[in-house]
Scaffold this active site. Structure first.
Site, PDB file in Angstrom:
ATOM      1  N   HIS A 165      -3.477  27.436   2.129  1.00 43.48           N
ATOM      2  CA  HIS A 165      -2.348  27.543   3.062  1.00 43.48           C
ATOM      3  C   HIS A 165      -1.055  27.527   2.268  1.00 43.48           C
ATOM      4  CE1 HIS A 165       0.254  26.764   6.510  1.00 43.48           C
ATOM      5  NE2 HIS A 165      -0.762  27.147   7.253  1.00 43.48           N
ATOM      6  N   ASP A 216      -8.147  27.693  10.482  1.00 45.20           N
ATOM      7  CA  ASP A 216      -8.994  28.843  10.776  1.00 45.20           C
ATOM      8  C   ASP A 216     -10.430  28.687  10.306  1.00 45.20           C
ATOM      9  OD1 ASP A 216      -7.088  30.212  12.149  1.00 45.20           O
ATOM     10  OD2 ASP A 216      -6.250  31.168  10.362  1.00 45.20           O
TER      11      ASP A 216
HETATM   12  N1  ACO Z   1     -10.122  31.076  -1.635  1.00 51.78           N
HETATM   13  C1  ACO Z   1     -10.114  31.131  -2.980  1.00 51.78           C
HETATM   14  N2  ACO Z   1      -9.009  31.110  -3.721  1.00 51.78           N
HETATM   15  C2  ACO Z   1      -7.853  30.994  -3.084  1.00 51.78           C
HETATM   16  C3  ACO Z   1      -7.773  30.913  -1.687  1.00 51.78           C
HETATM   17  C4  ACO Z   1      -8.976  30.955  -0.958  1.00 51.78           C
HETATM   18  N3  ACO Z   1      -8.973  30.924   0.377  1.00 51.78           N
HETATM   19  N4  ACO Z   1      -6.468  30.821  -1.322  1.00 51.78           N
HETATM   20  C5  ACO Z   1      -5.748  30.841  -2.436  1.00 51.78           C
HETATM   21  N5  ACO Z   1      -6.572  30.954  -3.511  1.00 51.78           N
HETATM   22  C6  ACO Z   1      -6.169  31.032  -4.927  1.00 51.78           C
HETATM   23  C7  ACO Z   1      -5.595  32.398  -5.222  1.00 51.78           C
HETATM   24  O1  ACO Z   1      -6.606  33.320  -5.589  1.00 51.78           O
HETATM   25  C8  ACO Z   1      -4.644  32.086  -6.341  1.00 51.78           C
HETATM   26  O2  ACO Z   1      -5.402  31.938  -7.514  1.00 51.78           O
HETATM   27  P1  ACO Z   1      -4.807  32.476  -8.941  1.00 51.78           P
HETATM   28  O3  ACO Z   1      -3.565  31.653  -9.154  1.00 51.78           O
HETATM   29  O4  ACO Z   1      -5.916  32.206  -9.888  1.00 51.78           O
HETATM   30  O5  ACO Z   1      -4.517  33.917  -8.740  1.00 51.78           O
HETATM   31  C9  ACO Z   1      -4.118  30.707  -5.964  1.00 51.78           C
HETATM   32  O6  ACO Z   1      -5.101  30.117  -5.118  1.00 51.78           O
HETATM   33  C10 ACO Z   1      -2.787  30.750  -5.232  1.00 51.78           C
HETATM   34  O7  ACO Z   1      -2.889  31.737  -4.197  1.00 51.78           O
HETATM   35  P2  ACO Z   1      -1.650  32.225  -3.323  1.00 51.78           P
HETATM   36  O8  ACO Z   1      -2.039  33.374  -2.475  1.00 51.78           O
HETATM   37  O9  ACO Z   1      -0.445  32.384  -4.193  1.00 51.78           O
HETATM   38  O10 ACO Z   1      -1.427  30.917  -2.459  1.00 51.78           O
HETATM   39  P3  ACO Z   1      -0.676  30.819  -1.122  1.00 51.78           P
HETATM   40  O11 ACO Z   1      -0.429  29.391  -0.919  1.00 51.78           O
HETATM   41  O12 ACO Z   1       0.473  31.714  -1.049  1.00 51.78           O
HETATM   42  O13 ACO Z   1      -1.787  31.385  -0.088  1.00 51.78           O
HETATM   43  C11 ACO Z   1      -2.967  31.942   1.837  1.00 51.78           C
HETATM   44  C12 ACO Z   1      -1.947  30.995   1.190  1.00 51.78           C
HETATM   45  C13 ACO Z   1      -2.384  33.357   1.953  1.00 51.78           C
HETATM   46  C14 ACO Z   1      -3.249  31.420   3.254  1.00 51.78           C
HETATM   47  C15 ACO Z   1      -4.257  31.958   0.999  1.00 51.78           C
HETATM   48  O14 ACO Z   1      -4.718  30.641   0.773  1.00 51.78           O
HETATM   49  C16 ACO Z   1      -5.370  32.803   1.635  1.00 51.78           C
HETATM   50  O15 ACO Z   1      -5.377  34.027   1.486  1.00 51.78           O
HETATM   51  N6  ACO Z   1      -6.344  32.143   2.345  1.00 51.78           N
HETATM   52  C17 ACO Z   1      -7.410  32.832   3.005  1.00 51.78           C
HETATM   53  C18 ACO Z   1      -6.940  33.381   4.365  1.00 51.78           C
HETATM   54  C19 ACO Z   1      -6.723  32.288   5.380  1.00 51.78           C
HETATM   55  O16 ACO Z   1      -7.560  31.403   5.597  1.00 51.78           O
HETATM   56  N7  ACO Z   1      -5.583  32.362   6.083  1.00 51.78           N
HETATM   57  C20 ACO Z   1      -5.252  31.414   7.174  1.00 51.78           C
HETATM   58  C21 ACO Z   1      -4.079  30.563   6.848  1.00 51.78           C
HETATM   59  S1  ACO Z   1      -3.826  29.415   8.174  1.00 51.78           S
HETATM   60  C22 ACO Z   1      -2.996  30.284   9.344  1.00 51.78           C
HETATM   61  O17 ACO Z   1      -2.431  31.301   9.117  1.00 51.78           O
HETATM   62  C23 ACO Z   1      -3.062  29.751  10.784  1.00 51.78           C
END
Ligand code: ACO
Length: 381
Positions: free
Chosen positions: A262, A316
């Protein structure tokens, strides 16, 4: 010397207003609506009361709550013209397109859609809030070649939605879970769709335009669609025994585990904690535990692999499983999210309008200027 221009891509960490609506402490797993913890609201409140709290800023008295429930309830039925319009939509339409179009069309059946008076604006918002579940349920029935089921005055918002969707009075526990899910999705500070509503509000546009903007923004897969994706993952895995293999392979291929991570929460999403508990009870009451157990197995495996990182389960990871167990079709998950979030969108639009300033950011121009105009006949190609 001129200050260098800073571009805030994605507007990360840009504050656009002061707010008293919602506070998230992403490091401490805390979420408050108007100062009340999400745990207390989930345990003691109802969606209607929470919507009142968000919009008006304080918990209602008994009489205020009764009046507000009546206002929502009396708005739940659809004008024949609007129902006729929904009947004319292709049955293959995406339900988010249906909701966006129908909410926009509501303005056409309001003799005075535009008003600058705050109380009248709230009236319009309550009209939309009341009708959203009916629009979603009516379209789902029509696409399944069934007649829409009218709303029932004896049911609360959550129970009536399930009733209009299925044609049956919902079990009281199902209605409770639906109600809590609506509370959990009602508000979440200045996210993309709330900002979209705020921008539209800042132009002094009407409430129909404001809420329609929010629905359009929520529709995108980076915002409202993650619960569908999380459910699809759980269904594909299909069995707790396959969870470890799935997670190992997915993370090995640098794929994201849906329902994890998140932008704000760097620990447990407090909404996840509440929904997981309800989901466990719901699954066991229905005797359908395989899907839930698979979600738990994916979560446990992912937590082992991601230990030490700030990536934790979000709301989620279980909302899709819960909605599925409540027999809500997968493509209605985002419309259900919208039907709840109308409360938060309204609260933010009203709060912004109380100290309005037209939102007008800037773009740093990096193109050319003073080019000589070339006549059409003289251009290459
Ligand atoms: N699974 C595995 N790795 C992850 C995940 C995940 N769900 N989320 C983030 N990471 C990793 C990324 O790959 C990245 O790794 P790296 O630095 O080696 O490249 C690191 O964590 C940081 O990722 P960002 O995308 O910069 O983190 P951010 O905090 O911006 O992301 C987000 C938040 C977009 C929600 C992300 O966690 C994601 O895509 N999750 C999956 C989709 C999801 O569940 N969305 C629902 C959010 S809740 C809502 O909207 C109600």
């Amino acid at each position: 010397m001129k200050e260098p221009v800073v571009i805030h891509k994605g507007l990360d960490n840009v504050y656009v207003k002061e707010s008293k609506i919602c506070f998230i402490d992403g490091e401490a797993s805390k979420l408050f609506y108007r100062g009340y913890s999400i745990e207390d609201l989930a345990e003691h409140s109802t969606f209607e009361e929470t919507a009142y709290l968000l919009i008006y800023g304080s918990l209602p008295s008994k009489q205020q709550l009764k009046d507000f429930e009546n206002r929502i309830q009396s708005n739940r039925s659809l004008e024949p013209e609007l129902l006729q319009l929904i009947r004319s939509f292709p049955i293959t339409s995406d339900p988010m397109d249906v909701l966006r179009t129908a909410v926009s069309a509501l303005a056409l059946y309001d003799p005075q859609p535009t008003t600058e008076k705050i109380e009248e604006r709230i009236d319009k918002a309550v009209r939309i809030l009341g009708k959203a579940p009916t629009i979603i349920a009516a379209f789902d029935r029509l696409r399944n070649r069934k007649e829409p089921v009218p709303p029932r005055p004896d049911l609360g918002h959550a129970a009536d939605f399930l009733q209009m969707l299925t044609g049956e009075t919902p079990d009281s526990y199902d209605a409770h879970v639906m109600d809590v899910a609506l509370i959990l999705h009602a508000e979440h500070e200045m996210n993309a769709s709330t900002f979209s509503c705020t921008v539209t509000a800042s132009t002094l546009a009407d409430m129909y335009s404001i809420i329609t903007s929010g629905i359009g923004t929520l529709r995108g897969p980076l915002h409202g669609g993650a619960n569908e994706a999380a459910l699809r993952t759980v269904m594909e895995v299909g069995d707790p025994a396959r969870a470890e293999d799935y997670v190992t392979k997915a993370l090995g291929e640098k794929k994201r585990i849906m329902g994890f991570g998140h932008r704000v929460y760097k620990t447990w999403d407090p909404r996840y904690v509440i929904l997981k508990k309800l989901g466990a009870e719901l699954a066991s009451r229905k005797g359908e535990t395989k899907l839930f157990d698979t979600a738990v197995a994916i979560e446990q495996s992912a937590l082992r692999h991601l230990a030490g990182s700030p990536i934790f389960p979000n709301v989620d990871s279980y909302s899709g499983v819960v909605f599925h167990t409540l027999r809500i079709p997968t493509d209605l998950f985002t419309p259900v999210f919208a039907m709840s979030r109308i409360a938060g969108w309204t609260a933010h639009a009203i709060e912004y309008l109380e100290a309005n300033r037209l939102i007008r950011p800037k773009a740093l121009y990096v193109g050319q200027t003073s080019l000589p105009y070339i006549a059409l006949d003289s251009r290459a190609g």
